[in-house]
Design a protein around this motif. Structure first.
Motif, PDB file in Angstrom:
ATOM      1  N   ILE A 106      20.612  37.712  33.490  1.00 23.21           N
ATOM      2  CA  ILE A 106      19.795  38.366  34.512  1.00 23.21           C
ATOM      3  C   ILE A 106      19.713  39.842  34.146  1.00 23.21           C
ATOM      4  CG2 ILE A 106      19.514  38.879  36.976  1.00 23.21           C
ATOM      5  CD1 ILE A 106      19.375  35.881  36.337  1.00 23.21           C
ATOM      6  N   LEU A 107      18.499  40.345  34.115  1.00 15.88           N
ATOM      7  CA  LEU A 107      18.276  41.750  33.787  1.00 15.88           C
ATOM      8  C   LEU A 107      17.753  42.471  35.018  1.00 15.88           C
ATOM      9  CD1 LEU A 107      16.296  41.524  30.389  1.00 15.88           C
ATOM     10  CD2 LEU A 107      18.771  41.387  30.757  1.00 15.88           C
ATOM     11  N   ILE A 108      18.111  43.766  35.102  1.00 17.24           N
ATOM     12  CA  ILE A 108      17.420  44.651  36.052  1.00 17.24           C
ATOM     13  C   ILE A 108      16.840  45.756  35.182  1.00 17.24           C
ATOM     14  CG2 ILE A 108      17.603  46.164  38.049  1.00 17.24           C
ATOM     15  CD1 ILE A 108      20.143  44.727  38.891  1.00 17.24           C
ATOM     16  N   LEU A 109      15.534  45.898  35.231  1.00 11.44           N
ATOM     17  CA  LEU A 109      14.842  46.901  34.407  1.00 11.44           C
ATOM     18  C   LEU A 109      15.374  46.892  32.965  1.00 11.44           C
ATOM     19  CD1 LEU A 109      14.693  49.830  36.992  1.00 11.44           C
ATOM     20  CD2 LEU A 109      12.818  48.325  36.286  1.00 11.44           C
ATOM     21  N   ASN A 110      15.357  45.723  32.347  1.00 11.82           N
ATOM     22  CA  ASN A 110      15.748  45.517  30.937  1.00 11.82           C
ATOM     23  C   ASN A 110      17.239  45.634  30.654  1.00 11.82           C
ATOM     24  OD1 ASN A 110      13.037  45.502  30.841  1.00 11.82           O
ATOM     25  ND2 ASN A 110      12.803  47.113  29.303  1.00 11.82           N
ATOM     26  N   LYS A 111      18.067  45.914  31.657  1.00 16.52           N
ATOM     27  CA  LYS A 111      19.504  46.018  31.412  1.00 16.52           C
ATOM     28  C   LYS A 111      20.198  44.785  31.998  1.00 16.52           C
ATOM     29  CE  LYS A 111      19.558  51.005  31.567  1.00 16.52           C
ATOM     30  NZ  LYS A 111      20.019  52.170  32.311  1.00 16.52           N
ATOM     31  N   LYS A 112      21.271  44.334  31.311  1.00 17.20           N
ATOM     32  CA  LYS A 112      21.891  43.064  31.720  1.00 17.20           C
ATOM     33  C   LYS A 112      22.886  43.265  32.857  1.00 17.20           C
ATOM     34  CE  LYS A 112      24.489  39.277  29.567  1.00 17.20           C
ATOM     35  NZ  LYS A 112      24.597  38.483  28.338  1.00 17.20           N
ATOM     36  N   VAL A 113      22.669  42.542  33.945  1.00 16.53           N
ATOM     37  CA  VAL A 113      23.564  42.646  35.109  1.00 16.53           C
ATOM     38  C   VAL A 113      24.437  41.395  35.237  1.00 16.53           C
ATOM     39  CG1 VAL A 113      21.901  41.768  36.831  1.00 16.53           C
ATOM     40  CG2 VAL A 113      23.660  43.390  37.538  1.00 16.53           C
ATOM     41  N   ALA A 114      24.006  40.279  34.640  1.00 18.45           N
ATOM     42  CA  ALA A 114      24.799  39.052  34.761  1.00 18.45           C
ATOM     43  C   ALA A 114      24.561  38.136  33.573  1.00 18.45           C
ATOM     44  CB  ALA A 114      24.442  38.321  36.053  1.00 18.45           C
ATOM     45  N   GLY A 115      25.608  37.373  33.232  1.00 19.99           N
ATOM     46  CA  GLY A 115      25.507  36.381  32.158  1.00 19.99           C
ATOM     47  C   GLY A 115      26.211  35.101  32.579  1.00 19.99           C
ATOM     48  N   VAL A 116      25.817  33.997  31.969  1.00 18.50           N
ATOM     49  CA  VAL A 116      26.316  32.678  32.365  1.00 18.50           C
ATOM     50  C   VAL A 116      26.781  31.915  31.121  1.00 18.50           C
ATOM     51  CG1 VAL A 116      25.692  30.516  33.535  1.00 18.50           C
ATOM     52  CG2 VAL A 116      24.556  32.631  34.210  1.00 18.50           C
ATOM     53  N   LEU A 117      27.950  31.310  31.224  1.00 17.37           N
ATOM     54  CA  LEU A 117      28.462  30.470  30.135  1.00 17.37           C
ATOM     55  C   LEU A 117      28.747  29.085  30.716  1.00 17.37           C
ATOM     56  CD1 LEU A 117      29.631  30.257  27.204  1.00 17.37           C
ATOM     57  CD2 LEU A 117      31.828  30.918  28.186  1.00 17.37           C
ATOM     58  N   ILE A 118      27.887  28.118  30.363  1.00 13.32           N
ATOM     59  CA  ILE A 118      28.008  26.768  30.940  1.00 13.32           C
ATOM     60  C   ILE A 118      28.655  25.839  29.917  1.00 13.32           C
ATOM     61  CG2 ILE A 118      26.726  24.800  31.897  1.00 13.32           C
ATOM     62  CD1 ILE A 118      24.586  26.773  32.818  1.00 13.32           C
ATOM     63  N   GLU A 119      29.689  25.112  30.345  1.00 12.50           N
ATOM     64  CA  GLU A 119      30.349  24.164  29.446  1.00 12.50           C
ATOM     65  C   GLU A 119      30.363  22.799  30.124  1.00 12.50           C
ATOM     66  OE1 GLU A 119      33.355  26.470  26.793  1.00 12.50           O
ATOM     67  OE2 GLU A 119      33.730  27.099  28.851  1.00 12.50           O
TER      68      GLU A 119
END
Ligand code: BTN
Length: 247
Positions: A106-119
């Motif tokens: 998830i980006l806000i104005l091109n900067k990353k605010v969240a990431g997801v690692l699904i296993e």
């Protein structure tokens, strides 16, 4: 009636990785669908391609355990659309500038605010279980710069957030979406597409160590990125490790 799972939250002060801890807990079959492991400090947080940076007590680092057994193995990437779109909805409570970057940032104005690692684990032709690890930057103001610049909700809004309340708020969105997901998973793909970063915009990518211009068209049935290649005029599909965003 759609059944809403209530989350059972297990809190820790420090863990190596919430995904790894949840896996270990599950082996003893203590954990039920809807279990959430959250830690104030993560010492060996894992990202999709490397480690996950998060200052202790400033952000949310947590993993959720789900059992979407109705999904076929070939449909497992729909879990990504469900989770990423739910994160997008959550971040959009605080900003109009959120976007989803393929496959699950998830980006806000091109900067990353969240990431997801699904296993996921699989049994014969279906998904058996899914451990969904989420790093959500909430109150951290300074990040090291590797690759794309990171940001947090506080950096974007100048407000300080209560981490417990924010976790509850996100889980409510996710589990409400999950209650309808089995019957409407294509809607999550459509919503994911609508918010896809750089979709329809000619942009720069690194492919086979060469910088190219291409335009994202969307994602295909296997979760791959579909792109219109500028030079060859071909339409091509890419897996995660085959393409790097330069914009
Ligand atoms: C990414 O690379 O963008 C995905 C980052 C996922 C980080 C989260 S933090 C909680 C969970 N536990 C981990 O070890 N990683 C995920």
């Amino acid at each position: 009636m759609l059944s809403l799972i209530s989350p059972k939250i297990y809190r820790f002060d420090s863990l190596h990785s919430t995904n790894d801890s949840l896996k270990e807990m599950k082996i003893g079959s203590v954990v039920q669908e809807g279990a959430v492991v959250v830690t104030s400090e993560q010492t060996k947080g894992r990202g999709v391609t490397g480690s996950w940076e998060s200052n202790p007590n400033e952000n949310l680092t947590f993993s959720i355990y789900l059992e979407p057994m109705y999904l076929k193995v070939s449909e497992s990437h729909f879990i990504n659309y469900l989770v990423t779109y739910s994160l997008y909805q959550y971040v959009s409570l605080y900003t109009e500038d959120a976007m989803i970057k393929w496959p699950n940032d998830i980006l806000i104005l091109n900067k990353k605010v969240a990431g997801v690692l699904i296993e996921n684990t699989f049994e014969t032709k279906n998904v058996k279980s899914s451990i969904i690890g989420i790093g959500l930057n909430i109150n951290q103001l300074h990040f090291s710069q590797f690759g794309r610049q990171a940001t947090s909700l506080k950096s974007q809004t100048n407000k300080h957030f209560d981490l417990k309340k924010e976790l509850d708020c996100f889980l409510e969105i996710l589990l409400k979406n999950y209650a309808s997901f089995q019957f409407s998973k294509d809607r999550f793909l459509a919503w994911y597409h609508e918010r896809l970063y750089l979709k329809g915009v000619q942009s720069r990518f690194l492919i086979d160590e060469t910088e190219v211009l291409a335009t994202i068209k969307g994602v295909d049935a296997y979760g791959r990125l579909i792109m219109d290649m500028d030079e060859s005029k071909e339409v091509k599909c890419f897996d995660l490790k085959e393409v790097k965003f330069l914009d």
